[in-house]
Design an enzyme around this catalytic site. Structure first.
Site, PDB file in Angstrom:
ATOM      1  N   ALA A 251     -13.070  63.114  -5.682  1.00 46.12           N
ATOM      2  CA  ALA A 251     -14.493  62.719  -7.015  1.00 46.12           C
ATOM      3  C   ALA A 251     -14.272  62.326  -7.897  1.00 46.12           C
ATOM      4  CB  ALA A 251     -15.035  63.900  -6.332  1.00 46.12           C
ATOM      5  N   ALA A 252     -13.489  61.674  -8.663  1.00 45.44           N
ATOM      6  CA  ALA A 252     -12.757  61.955 -10.465  1.00 45.44           C
ATOM      7  C   ALA A 252     -14.123  61.508 -10.577  1.00 45.44           C
ATOM      8  CB  ALA A 252     -11.806  61.385 -10.410  1.00 45.44           C
ATOM      9  N   GLY A 253     -14.447  59.267 -10.516  1.00 44.72           N
ATOM     10  CA  GLY A 253     -16.047  59.725 -10.787  1.00 44.72           C
ATOM     11  C   GLY A 253     -16.937  60.541 -10.736  1.00 44.72           C
ATOM     12  N   ASP A 254     -16.983  60.741  -9.840  1.00 49.41           N
ATOM     13  CA  ASP A 254     -18.756  61.979  -9.074  1.00 49.41           C
ATOM     14  C   ASP A 254     -17.838  63.100 -10.194  1.00 49.41           C
ATOM     15  OD1 ASP A 254     -19.717  59.493  -7.416  1.00 49.41           O
ATOM     16  OD2 ASP A 254     -18.266  61.042  -5.808  1.00 49.41           O
TER      17      ASP A 254
END
Length: 307
Positions: A251-254
């Site tokens: 979920a880094a980008g989210d």
């Protein structure tokens, strides 16, 4: 009173399989651990924005099942308004099966389910939310036609728009590009959107410039451990990421997108919002899961204070 962030997108249950290494084609491997974690790009970004201090409303669809019930409760606990999320009897809640290896790399298969019902008609039925918000964020796990309609409607109303083009579509209508204030692709998504193959630093900059030429106001290319590249008509600048040991990058980008929106709503400049979102994302990758990895506001501020 701050204008709300309206996040339009997917709500999934993530079925996460931890394993030593990814299977090759035709290979069977043993998994280490199985877990069920609320996810979906729209929901993850709403969770991040809500936990990090944003005033957030979610638009999306879930099934009338235990996965949908849990997703609504989890996001409500993250201070996200879930009043307008539609519960569908005829479709199950979207599901993502996520394989994570020992290095934290992941591979994901998404089954849309009720996310397919987040269509133009549904958005039109909630037009008042577009009218009353200040920021609108989209991803690409709901029908592309709905994303294009929502971006167009948001700009008609003078809202600030953010599109995280993930998963990257084969194409977007030419008339949509100038409806996007902030486009936040990663390197792979940028390559697909621009038709470029080489993705060294100069190629990434060139690809971002191509999207500016189409009408996008700001391109923020997320570069993983290298940070974020901001390209607009005034500057091209890399914002380095905090060095950490990544455990799970799911979920880094989210997390980055939700944190960025929350910081803009707070009144941060674009540069300040990127730095804030980078810090939030650096915390998320040190934890397992999607929404379970996203930090709270005080955690990010404690790092800011320490630095």
């Amino acid at each position: 009173m701050r204008k709300r962030i309206l996040i339009v997108g997917s709500l999934n249950m993530d079925i996460v399989v931890d394993m030593k290494q990814m299977p090759k084609t035709g290979e069977t491997v043993m998994g280490k651990h199985l877990s069920y974690i609320p996810g979906g790009k729209g929901a993850n970004q709403a969770c991040a924005a809500g936990r990090l201090g944003g005033s957030v409303t979610m638009l999306g669809c879930v099934g009338k099942d235990s996965f949908g019930t849990r997703q609504i409760q989890e996001l409500t606990d993250c201070h996200v308004c879930m009043e307008y999320v539609d519960v569908k009897e005829e479709e199950p809640t979207g599901t993502a099966v996520i394989y994570v290896d020992e290095q934290g790399a992941n591979s994901i298969v998404v089954v849309p389910g009720a996310n397919s019902c987040c269509d133009i008609q549904y958005l039109k039925a909630h037009d008042v939310l577009f009218q009353n918000c200040g920021y609108v964020m989209f991803q690409m796990e709901i029908p592309k036609e709905a994303v294009c309609y929502g971006l167009t409607r948001a700009k008609e109303l003078g809202k600030i728009t953010i599109l995280n083009p993930a998963p990257a579509p084969d194409s977007l209508p030419e008339e949509i590009w100038d409806k996007i204030d902030f486009l936040t692709p990663n390197e792979t998504e940028l390559a697909k959107l621009t038709g470029m193959e080489a993705m060294d630093e100069e190629s990434i900059r060139k690809g971002a410039r191509k999207l500016l030429a189409k009408g996008v106001k700001h391109v923020l290319v997320t570069l993983g451990s290298k940070g974020v590249l901001l390209v607009n008509h005034k500057t091209e600048q890399i914002f380095p990421a905090k060095k950490v040991k990544a455990v799970d990058t799911t979920a880094a980008g989210d997390c980055f997108n939700g944190a960025f929106a929350a910081a803009l709503q707070e009144g941060y400049s674009i540069e300040e919002a990127i730095r804030f979102a980078n810090l939030a994302s650096s915390i998320a990758v040190t934890r397992k899961g999607a929404q379970s990895s996203i930090p709270r506001r005080e955690e990010v501020y404690s790092i800011c204070a320490a630095n």
